[in-house]
Design an enzyme around this catalytic site. Structure first.
Site, PDB file in Angstrom:
ATOM      1  N   ARG A  14       0.801  -1.069  -0.170  1.00 39.56           N
ATOM      2  CA  ARG A  14       0.041  -0.010   0.070  1.00 39.56           C
ATOM      3  C   ARG A  14       0.809   1.457  -0.121  1.00 39.56           C
ATOM      4  O   ARG A  14       0.458   2.319  -0.290  1.00 39.56           O
ATOM      5  CB  ARG A  14      -1.051   0.092   1.100  1.00 39.56           C
ATOM      6  CG  ARG A  14      -2.127  -0.977   1.030  1.00 39.56           C
ATOM      7  CD  ARG A  14      -2.815  -1.036   2.200  1.00 39.56           C
ATOM      8  NE  ARG A  14      -2.590  -2.079   3.039  1.00 39.56           N
ATOM      9  CZ  ARG A  14      -3.042  -1.856   4.543  1.00 39.56           C
ATOM     10  NH1 ARG A  14      -3.867  -1.265   4.915  1.00 39.56           N
ATOM     11  NH2 ARG A  14      -2.243  -3.160   5.174  1.00 39.56           N
ATOM     12  N   ASN A 381      37.489  29.874  -6.886  1.00 40.28           N
ATOM     13  CA  ASN A 381      38.114  28.534  -6.458  1.00 40.28           C
ATOM     14  C   ASN A 381      38.216  27.295  -7.457  1.00 40.28           C
ATOM     15  O   ASN A 381      38.647  26.535  -7.011  1.00 40.28           O
ATOM     16  CB  ASN A 381      37.409  28.275  -5.345  1.00 40.28           C
ATOM     17  CG  ASN A 381      35.680  27.702  -5.354  1.00 40.28           C
ATOM     18  OD1 ASN A 381      35.325  28.417  -6.335  1.00 40.28           O
ATOM     19  ND2 ASN A 381      35.496  26.950  -4.505  1.00 40.28           N
TER      20      ASN A 381
END
Ligand code: UD1
Ligand code: CA
Length: 451
Positions: A14, A381
């Protein structure tokens, strides 16, 4: 001595999910992980999880030391599941605590009470029961006046008269193993579901007693996503009540979510629309929110965070974050810093009293104390292949719109002129200007403007 068995072989149809039901997350931990956690304080001598449907995935999802798994390759019912233990518990003379892998809200104290009743009454089995207003779907438990169980009848096997009994079987049992082991091989599947029911074994082992759970919410079983949401709700209410009682102010608690892995100190204030997740710790006097998400992070005392996201980071005392900041990837910010509007810090370490107040990205950066990172300063960076570090010394100030191209090191007491693109290291006490000089041509006007 107690051995714990957790039933987790069922399919959980379910849920309509590719993920095994018991691995669905409930407030940061899987459903079955919560079940396992609830038995840890009992120090069981062994913990065995019975797996079947997607067994490999369930095993991989459970990283607990010394946890054992037993496979039930076809799922022929709860009794059949426990039959699989027979070869593994041969000669065992203690008790077996049976838990459902999909009932995650059980409190340890409820299990302690069950065990205690079991042992003091020298029962062959003791089961947990509840009186539910809507008992549909559950097995019904029939007792005499002394809570001695006479019969358990599954909902699907109940007569209309039996269905009127609202005392239900929570699916949590304690058995004297030797008694159960004798009965298990003789179970029959003569019932509506053609399954081997553990509940049939219960009434054949000897004296069986029922113990009512104090709080019905604890025995909620999760079969679908609606029940998953209900369980989350119950869990949230528990967690928030606990923190409010412990001295934490929650402003508009309904709009706040807090994982039960989070730790808060008294006099923390959580403002609306704030979510605290994972292994987060927040110390006294801090004010978090509104509108913030803090995940796996440590925040010191008297920190404020507004409309910001902080993940996997550490923030020391007295630091102010936001509005609209994003700290991630092991950012570490010192005491009394200010990380302001539209600032992102990734894998960056800042010393005490350092400010990054406006419109900056610092990635893979180490900066000292009392640094002032000017508005719009960016660390470049990434060269397209690798990440590189930027180092900034104490008391250094970067002008607005500077770009620091890593790898690069700025010393202490450096001044970076506004608009500079710094590509080479700068020694202590220097001024660096890295931009083209301004050229002014007096009296110059565009020819086209003259015609
Ligand atoms: C069971 C009880 C019922 C009780 C209810 C409480 C039986 C026969 N009935 O019913 O009295 O009120 O729990 O929630 O026991 N499982 C296996 N292998 C199997 C079948 C099930 O491991 O072959 C596991 C499931 O994954 C689940 C648990 O056992 O974790 C319970 O199974 P489920 O089918 O949900 O039992 P219920 O019908 O709810
Ligand atoms: Ca069933």
């Amino acid at each position: 001595m107690v051995v714990v068995a957790i039933l987790a072989a069922g399919r959980g149809t379910r849920m309509k999910s590719d993920l095994p039901k018991v691995l669905h997350s409930l407030g940061g931990r899987s459903i079955v992980e919560r079940v396992i956690n609830s038995v840890e304080p009992l120090s069981p001598s062994r913990r065995v999880v019975i797996v079947g449907y997607q067994a490999e995935q369930v095993k991989a999802g459970l990283q607990f030391p010394n946890l054992e798994f037993v496979e039930q390759t076809v799922q022929l019912g709860t009794g059949h599941a426990i039959q699989q233990l027979l070869p593994h518990l041969e000669g065992y003379t203690g008790d077996l605590l049976v838990l459902n892998g999909d009932v995650p809200l059980l409190r340890t104290q409820t299990l302690e009470k069950l065990l205690q009743t079991h042992q003091t009454n020298e029962n062959a089995a003791t089961i947990l029961t509840a009186h539910l207003p809507d008992p549909k779907g559950y097995g019904r438990v029939f007792c005499n006046g002394n809570n001695i169980v006479q019969q358990i009848v599954e909902d699907k096997d109940c007569s209309p008269a039996q269905k009127q009994n609202h005392r239900i079987n929570a699916g949590i049992y304690c058995f004297r193993w030797q008694n159960l082991a004798q009965v298990l091989p003789h179970l029959q599947a003569n019932n509506a579901q053609k399954e081997y029911y553990l509940t049939d074994a219960v009434t054949q082992v000897g004296q069986v007693m029922a113990v009512d759970v104090e709080d019905d919410q604890e025995i909620l079983g999760i079969n679908d996503r609606l029940q998953l949401a209900t369980a989350y709700d119950i869990l949230q209410r528990r967690v928030k009540e606990q923190w409010m009682i412990a001295g934490v102010t929650l402003i508009d608690p309904n709009s706040i979510t807090i994982d039960d892995t989070v730790e808060l100190q008294p006099d923390v204030i959580i403002e609306p629309q704030t979510h605290l997740r994972g292994n987060t710790v927040i110390k006294t006097g801090s004010r978090i929110g509104p509108g913030s998400l803090i995940e796996n992070s440590q925040l010191g005392a008297n920190v404020t965070v507004q409309y910001s996201v902080v993940t996997d980071s550490i923030i020391q005392d007295g630091t102010r974050i936001g509005p609209y900041a994003h700290l991630r990837g092991h950012a570490q910010v010192g005491n009394n810093c200010r990380i302001g509007n539209f600032v992102e810090l990734k894998n960056t370490e800042l010393g005490d009293r350092t400010n990054v107040a406006h419109l900056s990205y610092l990635g893979d950066t180490t900066a000292g104390t009392q640094v002032n990172v000017g508005a719009g300063t960016i660390t470049a960076n990434y060269d397209g292949v690798k990440k590189h570090r930027t180092k900034i010394g104490d008391r250094t100030k970067t002008g607005s719109n500077s770009v620091l191209v890593a790898p690069v090191t700025l010393g202490d007491d450096v001044y970076v002129a506004a608009g500079s693109t710094v590509t080479e290291d700068v020694p202590n006490d220097s001024l660096v200007i890295a931009r083209t000089r301004q050229v002014v041509k007096p009296g110059w006007r565009r020819k086209s403007a003259e015609s």
